[in-house]
Design a protein around this motif. Structure first.
Motif, mmCIF file in Angstrom:
data_model
loop_
_atom_site.group_PDB
_atom_site.id
_atom_site.type_symbol
_atom_site.label_atom_id
_atom_site.label_comp_id
_atom_site.label_asym_id
_atom_site.label_seq_id
_atom_site.Cartn_x
_atom_site.Cartn_y
_atom_site.Cartn_z
ATOM 1 N N VAL A 259 8.197 17.001 -20.615
ATOM 2 C CA VAL A 259 9.347 16.107 -20.498
ATOM 3 C C VAL A 259 9.264 15.334 -19.186
ATOM 4 N N GLU A 260 9.580 14.057 -19.240
ATOM 5 C CA GLU A 260 9.652 13.241 -18.032
ATOM 6 C C GLU A 260 11.121 13.042 -17.650
ATOM 7 N N LEU A 261 11.377 12.984 -16.346
ATOM 8 C CA LEU A 261 12.734 12.843 -15.829
ATOM 9 C C LEU A 261 12.794 11.654 -14.890
ATOM 10 N N ILE A 262 13.777 10.789 -15.114
ATOM 11 C CA ILE A 262 14.009 9.640 -14.234
ATOM 12 C C ILE A 262 15.429 9.724 -13.694
ATOM 13 N N ILE A 263 15.568 9.579 -12.384
ATOM 14 C CA ILE A 263 16.889 9.516 -11.758
ATOM 15 C C ILE A 263 17.244 8.050 -11.621
ATOM 16 N N ASP A 264 18.103 7.585 -12.505
ATOM 17 C CA ASP A 264 18.468 6.166 -12.528
ATOM 18 C C ASP A 264 19.668 6.007 -13.451
#
Length: 379
Positions: free
Chosen positions: A160-165
């Motif tokens: 899983v990829e996680l982006i803080i945005d």
């Protein structure tokens, strides 16, 4: 990010993180987006109560499934997030309590029906004629932040990829055409999208006009001087979640339904009003004479995203857009069941394991979930 994903999940609280973990186990290439980070919304202020007890059998089955997930968490993830305390539920509808007891046994919960004498002995309490207790042996609470970060870390290990945005859902002719990342104006596209943004959902998707309002939940902290199980007292309208051997976290099972429309302007760190704290403590003292010596130590607040029947919405109101919202205080304890339902909905086009009772259409059709009068769960 490497291109298109199978699923984009917006929201990295307990619900979104658990959904991402379930999806990646099934081979879905998954991206999670959250503008605050992991467990930085209402998950951070939840009491993390975990139990099988519900009066509605369909929801009890979901809760029991989730309960076992929490109890087996250390075996799977190597980290213990669950504290077993037991749960004592008190009511004065003897027939209804007996029916709930039998149903819970059939679901698989370890429960006992307690007489007034047994309740009195367990709590050193005043118990009236006709009052009955259901005691659930394995209930307890979990560390919500540790749980959510652990399961998200495992999900990321699996791909899983996680982006803080900040994410903005782009709808055109009631179809999702992508998710815009505000910081760089990039658009992310996927085959499916999942919204797990809790109290921010109406703000994120105003076009859906979801029947949700955000209600303030207040938690007070007290020094009790003794240990207790979790207590839900529906006669006197209070709950207690123990904190160690001497302290407790408390609130009203039936909170005042005062709304707070914009969660971005809400301060969880504000101490609950003194009259609320006095109300809770007086209710507890009616049941527990020794509670008059308890000390008030402050507290905090949170928000519930509440539907008309105080039960969640899990549905696909727009093609390929699954909304998990209106959790009404049930989100953390039911997160594994919700994750399974969403994964099945995406994989098979329908929910298979549990009854598909959380459809949005139930409000339009007047088919609200029954047996939920006593389901306004502690935060």
């Amino acid at each position: 990010m490497g291109g298109t994903f199978d699923v984009v999940v917006i929201g990295a609280g307990s619900t979104g993180a658990t959904i991402a973990y379930y999806l990646v186990r099934e081979g879905f290439r998954t991206l999670v987006i959250d503008k605050r980070g992991v467990a930085q919304g209402m998950t951070a202020y939840s009491l993390g109560l975990v139990r099988s007890y519900y009066a509605n059998e369909d929801v009890a089955r979901m809760s029991h499934y989730s309960h076992e997930f929490f109890m087996n968490f250390e075996r799977e993830f190597g980290i213990n997030v669950f504290t077993k305390t037991g749960l004592l539920v008190l009511g004065n509808d003897e027939d209804g309590m007996r029916r709930a007891f039998e149903m819970l046994r059939n679901v698989g919960a370890r429960v006992r029906l307690l007489s007034d004498y047994e309740v009195r002995e367990m709590l050193n309490a005043d118990v009236g004629q006709g009052e009955v207790g259901i005691y659930e042996e394995d209930a307890g609470y979990a560390d919500t932040g540790l749980y959510t970060n652990t399961i998200m870390n495992r999900a990321r290990e699996l791909g899983v990829e996680l982006i803080i945005d900040e994410a903005q859902v782009q709808l055109r002719d009631y179809r999702v055409v992508g998710v815009r990342l505000v910081s760089n104006d990039e658009t992310v596209r996927a085959d499916h999208y999942v919204i797990a943004t809790n109290v921010w959902t109406p703000k994120l998707l105003p076009q859906l006009n979801l029947p949700i309002k955000n209600i303030i939940e207040r938690v007070i902290r007290v020094e009790m001087g003794r240990s207790l199980p979790n207590v839900f007292d529906y006669v006197n309208n209070f709950y207690i979640r123990p904190e160690g051997s001497s302290y407790g976290l408390m609130g009203l099972l039936y909170p005042p339904e005062d709304a707070w429309p914009d969660p971005d302007n809400f301060s969880p760190l504000a101490t609950p009003e003194l009259d609320y704290a006095v109300n809770v403590m007086e209710n507890a003292a009616r049941r527990l004479p020794w509670f008059v010596n308890a000390k008030y130590l402050g507290g905090w607040r949170g928000l519930y995203d509440v539907t008309p029947d105080w039960m969640p919405i899990i549905d696909e109101p727009v093609k390929d857009l699954v909304v998990v919202a209106g959790l009404s205080g049930h989100g953390f304890k039911l997160a594994p069941a919700f994750a399974l339902m969403v994964t099945e909905l995406i994989k098979y086009g329908k929910v298979r394991t549990f009854k598909d009772i959380f459809r949005l259409s139930r409000f339009r059709e007047g088919k609200m979930i029954q047996g939920t009068v006593q389901e306004k769960a502690a935060f």
